[in-house]
Design a protein around this motif. Structure first.
Motif, short mmCIF file in Angstrom:
data_model
loop_
_atom_site.label_atom_id
_atom_site.label_comp_id
_atom_site.label_asym_id
_atom_site.label_seq_id
_atom_site.Cartn_x
_atom_site.Cartn_y
_atom_site.Cartn_z
N PRO A 246 0.83 -1.22 0.00
CA PRO A 246 0.00 0.00 0.00
C PRO A 246 0.86 1.26 0.00
O PRO A 246 1.83 1.35 0.75
N MET A 247 0.48 2.20 -0.86
CA MET A 247 1.25 3.45 -0.95
C MET A 247 0.31 4.65 -1.00
O MET A 247 -0.33 4.93 -2.02
N SER A 248 0.27 5.39 0.10
CA SER A 248 -0.57 6.58 0.17
C SER A 248 -0.13 7.59 -0.87
O SER A 248 1.07 7.84 -1.03
N ALA B 174 -4.71 -1.04 -2.69
CA ALA B 174 -4.96 0.41 -2.61
C ALA B 174 -4.39 0.88 -1.27
O ALA B 174 -4.30 0.12 -0.31
N GLU B 175 -4.02 2.14 -1.25
CA GLU B 175 -3.36 2.74 -0.08
C GLU B 175 -4.22 2.72 1.19
O GLU B 175 -5.43 2.43 1.13
N ALA B 176 -3.62 3.13 2.31
CA ALA B 176 -4.33 3.31 3.57
C ALA B 176 -5.60 4.12 3.31
O ALA B 176 -5.53 5.26 2.84
N THR B 177 -6.75 3.54 3.62
CA THR B 177 -8.03 4.17 3.29
C THR B 177 -8.83 4.36 4.57
O THR B 177 -9.08 3.39 5.30
N ILE C 10 -7.69 -3.71 -0.52
CA ILE C 10 -7.75 -2.38 0.10
C ILE C 10 -7.17 -2.46 1.50
O ILE C 10 -7.34 -3.47 2.19
N GLN C 11 -6.46 -1.40 1.89
CA GLN C 11 -5.94 -1.33 3.25
C GLN C 11 -6.83 -0.37 4.06
O GLN C 11 -6.91 0.82 3.74
N LEU C 12 -7.50 -0.90 5.07
CA LEU C 12 -8.39 -0.07 5.89
C LEU C 12 -7.62 0.51 7.06
O LEU C 12 -6.86 -0.19 7.73
N ALA D 296 -0.08 -1.28 11.74
CA ALA D 296 1.38 -1.09 11.86
C ALA D 296 1.69 0.40 11.88
O ALA D 296 0.79 1.25 11.89
N HIS D 297 2.99 0.71 11.88
CA HIS D 297 3.51 2.07 11.65
C HIS D 297 2.89 3.14 12.55
O HIS D 297 2.74 4.29 12.14
N GLY D 298 2.45 2.74 13.75
CA GLY D 298 1.97 3.74 14.70
C GLY D 298 0.55 4.24 14.44
O GLY D 298 0.14 5.25 15.02
N ALA E 17 6.38 -10.77 3.27
CA ALA E 17 7.60 -10.05 3.66
C ALA E 17 7.63 -8.72 2.91
O ALA E 17 7.26 -8.65 1.73
N VAL E 18 8.07 -7.68 3.58
CA VAL E 18 8.10 -6.35 2.97
C VAL E 18 9.27 -5.55 3.53
O VAL E 18 9.72 -5.78 4.64
N GLY E 19 9.73 -4.59 2.73
CA GLY E 19 10.73 -3.65 3.22
C GLY E 19 12.10 -3.85 2.61
O GLY E 19 12.72 -4.87 2.81
N PHE E 20 12.53 -2.85 1.83
CA PHE E 20 13.84 -2.87 1.21
C PHE E 20 14.09 -4.17 0.45
O PHE E 20 15.11 -4.81 0.62
N LEU E 21 13.12 -4.52 -0.38
CA LEU E 21 13.28 -5.66 -1.28
C LEU E 21 13.29 -5.10 -2.70
O LEU E 21 12.45 -4.26 -3.03
C1 LIG Z 1 4.81 6.60 -1.29
C2 LIG Z 1 4.64 5.63 -0.15
C3 LIG Z 1 3.44 5.57 0.54
C4 LIG Z 1 3.24 4.62 1.55
N1 LIG Z 1 1.99 4.49 2.12
C5 LIG Z 1 1.73 3.43 2.92
C6 LIG Z 1 0.41 3.12 3.29
O1 LIG Z 1 -0.56 3.78 2.91
N2 LIG Z 1 0.22 2.03 4.09
C7 LIG Z 1 1.27 1.24 4.51
O2 LIG Z 1 1.05 0.26 5.21
N3 LIG Z 1 2.53 1.53 4.15
C8 LIG Z 1 2.78 2.57 3.35
N4 LIG Z 1 4.05 2.79 2.88
C9 LIG Z 1 5.09 1.81 3.26
C10 LIG Z 1 5.23 0.75 2.16
O3 LIG Z 1 4.03 0.03 1.98
C11 LIG Z 1 6.38 -0.22 2.45
O4 LIG Z 1 6.07 -0.97 3.61
C12 LIG Z 1 7.70 0.49 2.67
O5 LIG Z 1 7.89 1.51 1.70
C13 LIG Z 1 8.88 -0.48 2.59
O6 LIG Z 1 8.90 -1.15 1.35
P1 LIG Z 1 9.89 -0.71 0.13
O7 LIG Z 1 11.28 -0.75 0.68
O8 LIG Z 1 9.63 -1.77 -0.92
O9 LIG Z 1 9.50 0.66 -0.30
C14 LIG Z 1 4.29 3.76 1.93
C15 LIG Z 1 5.52 3.87 1.27
C16 LIG Z 1 5.70 4.77 0.23
C17 LIG Z 1 7.03 4.82 -0.48
#
Ligand SMILES: Cc1cc2nc3c(=O)[nH]c(=O)nc-3n(C[C@H](O)[C@H](O)[C@H](O)COP(=O)(O)O)c2cc1C
Length: 378
Positions: free
Chosen positions: A23-25, A55-58, A98-100, A184-186, A306-310
């Motif tokens: 998800p990417m806001s 879809a992003e955080a909704t 969708i991410q709620l 997640a993420h606070g 798994a997610v993050g810096f892949l």
């Molecule tokens: C533009 C952008 C928007 C993001 N928005 C969200 C979001 O809406 N929900 C969420 O859980 N994470 C969000 N993230 C975090 C990503 O989903 C992901 O966990 C994080 O970027 C690490 O993955 P990456 O290294 O592949 O970018 C966002 C990251 C980016 C770059």
């Protein structure tokens, strides 16, 4: 064939491979309503070969937004445009998800490029965007200089839980096939889970079981409106990276409780509970959160993402074939290259002659390759 490119099924939904768009806001919605930006932003990932497009955080309520630009699903009028988006994604062979979200004490924040600081009178003058009152499990601000959230009453808690259920109902009407809760993420659900943000002494805090109750009730509320045939995911911060915060062992127990409440997969991220400074314990390297996905998968006996810096195709393929996770989610690498899954498939010999591409482009790329080879140009 490398397992990364084999199908995967959760409940009755089958993903054509193991690659998700994280998800990417976009901070591009107006009053929570999706528009053509969201259609194109998400649509291009479906064309690029990802199996699951989030879809992003909704926001599930208007005040649950983090910023004025957040996407929303708190009223029925918001369904129509989302329907067009899910229909396009599904038509191109990907699963629309969708991410709620509820931002809790992180609500009323400026967009990243406006400073990622609390909205104030300056925003009213510059953009006509007013601040609003944030709520949270306890009256503890997110960071120094942030407004103090109102501690949620029992009524607030029950209303927000019910709003997650209503948002699930709207998500179904909008054509989504999978829901992920942003825990997640606070954000709010994480705030309840973490002893750093949750200092309650009633049934919603005080010990780990009480702190996880809100997440479990949210899962149940969603399940009451969401078909048994469709998957439900939770994105958890496996660790807060802070002493006195959530540790992975707590998250394993949370995953088990969520599994019993109808959750099918845990999307394993970390951090974000307080402040903008990176915690000392958090060391970033390629795939640094993968060990959490592996541990939760093993100890809670639940599928993980798994997610993050892949970004490296081989590394993603290896972590799937080694059983560290069931799916991978990429964000920034896909912003850089929305066709990353198709390129990864070629690199890992899971696609030949651009056969996996939409024929409208694959046809020409295949012909160009043939010509270049014949002319000895590439
Ligand atoms: C533009 C952008 C928007 C993001 N928005 C969200 C979001 O809406 N929900 C969420 O859980 N994470 C969000 N993230 C975090 C990503 O989903 C992901 O966990 C994080 O970027 C690490 O993955 P990456 O290294 O592949 O970018 C966002 C990251 C980016 C770059």
């Amino acid at each position: 064939m490398t397992k990364l490119f084999t199908p995967y099924t959760l409940r009755e939904i089958t993903f054509k491979n193991r690659i998700a768009v994280s998800p990417m806001s976009q901070y591009r919605a107006k009053d929570g309503y999706a528009n053509d930006w969201h259609l194109v932003h998400l649509g291009r990932f479906a064309l690029g070969g990802a199996a699951l497009v989030y879809a992003e955080a909704t926001a599930i309520e208007a005040d649950a937004r983090r910023t004025h630009g957040d996407l929303g699903i708190w009223e029925d009028g918001q369904i129509e445009k989302l329907k067009q988006i899910t229909s396009f994604i599904a038509q191109e062979g990907a699963v629309p998800a969708i991410q709620l979200s509820h931002a809790g004490r992180k609500a009323s924040e400026r967009r990243p490029w406006h400073g990622e600081t609390p909205v104030d009178d300056e925003d009213v003058a510059e953009r006509g965007e007013a601040p609003w009152q944030a709520i949270g499990p306890s009256a503890i601000p997110y960071a120094d200089g942030w407004p103090t959230p109102l501690e949620m009453s029992e009524e607030d808690i029950q209303r927000v839980i019910a709003s997650f259920g209503q948002a699930a109902r709207r998500s179904l009407e909008a054509g989504f096939k999978m829901i992920e809760v942003y825990a997640a993420h606070g954000f709010l659900v994480h705030q309840f889970l973490s002893p750093i943000a949750n200092k309650r002494t009633d049934g919603w805090g005080g010990n780990a079981e009480n702190r996880r109750r809100f997440a479990v009730e949210v899962a149940k509320s969603i399940r009451a409106h969401w078909p048994d045939t469709y998957p439900l995911a939770f994105r958890l911060s496996a660790t807060d990276w802070l002493d006195g915060g959530v540790e992975v062992e707590d998250t394993v127990e949370t995953a088990k409780a969520l599994k019993a409440a109808g959750v099918d997969i845990i999307d394993c991220s970390t951090g974000g509970i307080g402040g903008k400074d990176r915690p000392r314990r958090m060391v970033i390297e390629q795939g640094f959160q993968v060990p959490f996905a592996e541990q939760i998968r093993k100890d809670a006996d639940l599928p993980t993402m798994a997610v993050g810096f892949l970004w490296d195709a081989k590394a993603c393929a290896d972590l799937i074939s080694n059983g560290q996770a069931d799916m991978v989610a990429l964000a920034r690498e896909l912003l850089d290259d929305p066709n990353w899954p198709l390129h990864a498939a070629a690199e890992l010999e899971a696609d030949e002659n651009h056969a996996a591409w939409p024929i409208e482009s694959g046809w020409w790329l295949m012909k160009r390759d043939r010509l270049l080879k014949k002319l000895g140009l590439r």
